[in-house]
Design a protein around this motif. Structure first.
Motif, PDB file in Angstrom:
ATOM      1  N   ASN A   1      47.144  33.001  44.864  1.00 11.92           N
ATOM      2  CA  ASN A   1      47.718  31.616  45.103  1.00 11.92           C
ATOM      3  C   ASN A   1      46.584  30.614  45.146  1.00 11.92           C
ATOM      4  O   ASN A   1      46.687  29.376  44.292  1.00 11.92           O
ATOM      5  CB  ASN A   1      48.171  31.376  46.576  1.00 11.92           C
ATOM      6  CG  ASN A   1      49.457  32.176  46.752  1.00 11.92           C
ATOM      7  OD1 ASN A   1      50.283  32.256  45.879  1.00 11.92           O
ATOM      8  ND2 ASN A   1      49.653  32.547  48.028  1.00 11.92           N
TER       9      ASN A   1
ATOM     10  N   ASP B   1      46.537  35.795  48.725  1.00  9.24           N
ATOM     11  CA  ASP B   1      45.887  34.470  49.060  1.00  9.24           C
ATOM     12  C   ASP B   1      44.871  34.301  47.839  1.00  9.24           C
ATOM     13  O   ASP B   1      44.965  32.757  47.460  1.00  9.24           O
ATOM     14  CB  ASP B   1      45.231  34.426  50.473  1.00  9.24           C
ATOM     15  CG  ASP B   1      45.934  34.428  51.505  1.00  9.24           C
ATOM     16  OD1 ASP B   1      47.120  34.359  51.352  1.00  9.24           O
ATOM     17  OD2 ASP B   1      45.795  34.746  52.570  1.00  9.24           O
ATOM     18  N   ARG B   2      44.258  34.842  47.500  1.00  9.92           N
ATOM     19  CA  ARG B   2      43.210  34.758  46.320  1.00  9.92           C
ATOM     20  C   ARG B   2      44.178  34.292  44.976  1.00  9.92           C
ATOM     21  O   ARG B   2      43.495  33.493  44.193  1.00  9.92           O
ATOM     22  CB  ARG B   2      42.352  35.673  46.137  1.00  9.92           C
ATOM     23  CG  ARG B   2      41.410  36.024  47.301  1.00  9.92           C
ATOM     24  CD  ARG B   2      40.564  37.279  47.112  1.00  9.92           C
ATOM     25  NE  ARG B   2      39.528  37.082  46.066  1.00  9.92           N
ATOM     26  CZ  ARG B   2      38.587  38.116  45.721  1.00  9.92           C
ATOM     27  NH1 ARG B   2      39.061  39.276  46.115  1.00  9.92           N
ATOM     28  NH2 ARG B   2      37.939  37.886  44.827  1.00  9.92           N
TER      29      ARG B   2
END
Length: 605
Positions: A66, A63-64
């Motif tokens: 992205n 997620d980080r």
């Protein structure tokens, strides 16, 4: 996954850039989208491998990762020419900075041609009338991306009261001034004008939501919401060294550190928004730019609009024959003069001022030629970099830096044939910026402007008092007082709504020579058609007049008035917007008269 692999193949996944990519990136390539791979390729080819060196294996921190590419995509799309162009320009400017290269090498300064106006004379009055007529063909652009932290105020600067007699904030004052210009301009038009003057506000991440909230909670201060457009500028990437390596956030290695790019972004934002073409199609002729905390600004705008000019400070002539009229920052002008035949640098002439006109960042551009120029540049403005080096070797920075740009540097992109000039007005009627906190202002040498909330408010009272004097009224001299360590002149606290006194001609028609105002007095005029005849004021008087009310005020008003009481800027019990001024108004006694209905009224004390 096959479609992704095919896309990666089309992106030359086996090429040299992959071979030179750091292991952390290579391990993650096949879980990235095609767009993310394209951005990764850009970063690797631009020498930014270090941003991937810490990357975890696929499945960890995805997620980080992205979010990192989302940020890179924003940085790439929001900068003219993209992130590669930003890095390339940064390397060139950082190399020049390290080498000590002067951007004005080869240029010789001279005083440019421009128009010098004297407030209140016949020429000034004629220019004001012409400017009011032109106002309906103008769009107004406010750059308001900054907070008031430098002032000791935690809100947005445009929410700060310009003066505390009426409590009108800067944004309300600007909007009411534009509406007054709109009404007056349409009144002079011969075509039944129903024009609405466009108003654009450039905001930032720091100010956007609060600016919108200020507008919406106050019903746009009387302006139609459709007239107002907010354009939010993005920040730019920070740089950690002379190789223009992107600086990572020290608290998040999946995030690039960013800082504001400067108000020069306004040109690119206007161009990309499509507003310029809409204005041109609607018959607009001018674009007027201004900054966020100058309470005197609109006293200068009508006369300035009569001139086809852009604020400038000096004409530069290059050894090869090139010339340009451009703002030169004060810390660059003096050494430039000393290096080109002016051994004493920037010294005052017989007028008591520098012969080089000061720039107040009020720019007026002809819309058609502005559009044509932006078609070539996309709104990109010549940038500069100001790294703080650790030592004389200039090999490392104390902290990250970034490229910056200023809206007044627009002329640097213009061809030599472009018409660029300036209009000069007395500082007392045009310029009183609010930008310094009380501590910094108190350190300013005596005789120099404080540029604080204290001096900014006092400048409004001084200007209004002097304008009434020039209109024939008798206004007492000021007294000197000290607030927050700043010695200032305290004139009568005279404030009016912009539609009462938009131009000097308006004021002169509404005041006669039999009026007098004592130094301790406060006069607040809210309404267009208020006429002051044979009024003697020694106290505080407020007159409110509705749209269809015409009020004549006469006689003698005497009361205890409103008193300025000192406050300490360190006193946390006092609201920020008050304590940064060093005084509060104690409303001991006043007379207030209100006339809402249509008709003619006479108030005689």
């Amino acid at each position: 996954m096959a479609s992704v692999a095919e896309s990666l193949s089309r992106l030359d996944i086996g090429g040299d850039w992959v071979a030179s990519a750091p292991p952390g990136l290579r391990r993650n390539l096949f879980v990235l989208s095609p767009d993310q791979v394209e951005l990764a390729k850009l970063l690797v080819e631009m020498g930014q491998n270090h941003v991937f060196e810490h990357w975890a294996d696929p499945g960890v921190d995805d997620d980080r990762k992205n979010a990192f590419f989302e940020q890179v995509a924003r940085l790439d799309t929001s900068y003219p020419g993209g992130l590669a162009s930003y890095i390339k320009t940064a390397r060139e400017l950082l190399a020049d900075s390290k080498a000590g290269k002067n951007p004005f090498d080869g240029f010789t300064p001279s005083v440019p041609n421009g128009e010098v106006l004297t407030f209140g004379d016949d020429s000034f009055i004629n220019f004001e009338e012409t400017g009011v007529k032109e106002a309906r063909k103008a769009a107004f652009v406010l750059v308001a991306g900054g907070l008031g932290e430098r002032l000791g105020y935690n809100g947005i600067k445009v929410a700060l009261p310009a003066e505390t007699t009426s409590g009108t904030c800067f944004l309300q004052h600007y909007i009411e001034s534009i509406l007054a210009l709109q009404e007056a301009s349409c009144r002079l038009a011969e075509d039944g004008c129903g024009t609405q003057i466009p108003f654009v506000i450039m905001t930032s991440d720091d100010t956007h939501a609060r600016t919108l909230q200020l507008l919406e909670s106050n019903n746009y201060f009387g302006m139609q919401s459709s007239q107002v457009k907010l354009l939010k500028q993005e920040k730019v990437a920070c740089l950690e060294d002379n190789d223009a390596r992107l600086a990572l956030d020290p608290h998040d290695k999946y995030k690039i550190q960013t800082k504001p790019h400067g108000h020069g972004d306004v040109h690119a934002l206007l161009y990309s928004s499509g507003l310029l073409n809409l204005w041109h199609d609607a018959g607009m002729k001018w674009v007027l730019f201004f900054q966020d905390t100058n309470g005197l600004l609109f006293k200068a705008i009508p006369a300035s609009l009569a001139k086809e000019a852009i604020g400038g400070i000096t004409k530069l002539t290059h050894a090869d024959g090139r010339t340009m009229v451009i703002n030169v920052e004060y810390n660059q002008l003096d050494p430039l003069l000393r290096a080109t035949g002016y051994p004493d640098g920037d010294v005052n002439d017989e007028t008591g001022f520098s012969p080089f006109p000061g720039n107040i960042n009020q720019l007026i551009l002809e819309l058609g030629s502005y559009i044509e120029e932006l078609k070539k540049t996309g709104g990109a403005i010549k940038e500069f970099v100001n790294p703080k080096y650790k030592d004389a070797s200039k090999t490392s920075f104390k902290s990250s830096t970034r490229l910056e740009c200023m809206m007044q540097d627009y002329p640097k992109t213009l061809p030599p044939t472009a018409r660029v000039g300036f209009t000069v007005l007395d500082a007392w009627v045009a310029y009183a910026p609010v930008k310094n906190n009380p501590e910094d202002a108190a350190k300013v040498p005596k005789g120099n402007p404080y540029h604080s909330a204290t001096s900014g408010e006092m400048a409004i009272y001084r200007a209004n008092s002097l304008i009434l004097r020039k209109a024939g009224a008798q206004v007492d001299d000021p007294v000197t007082q000290v607030f927050n360590g700043q010695e200032v002149e305290v004139w009568p606290r005279i404030v009016w709504n912009p539609k009462w006194g938009l131009t000097f001609s308006d004021v002169r028609k509404k005041v006669n020579s039999s009026c007098s105002v004592s130094q301790k007095s406060t006069l607040l005029l809210n309404g267009r058609d208020i006429f002051i005849e044979d009024l003697s004021l020694d106290g505080a008087l407020i007159i409110n007049a509705g749209e269809d009310a015409e009020v004549t005020a006469k006689g003698r008003v005497e009361n205890k008035g409103w008193i300025l009481e000192s406050v300490d800027y360190k006193d946390g019990s006092v609201r920020e917007e008050i304590r940064i001024r060093g005084f509060r108004i104690n409303k001991v006694e006043h007379l207030e008269k209100t006339y809402d209905g249509p008709g003619k009224f006479c108030f005689e004390a």
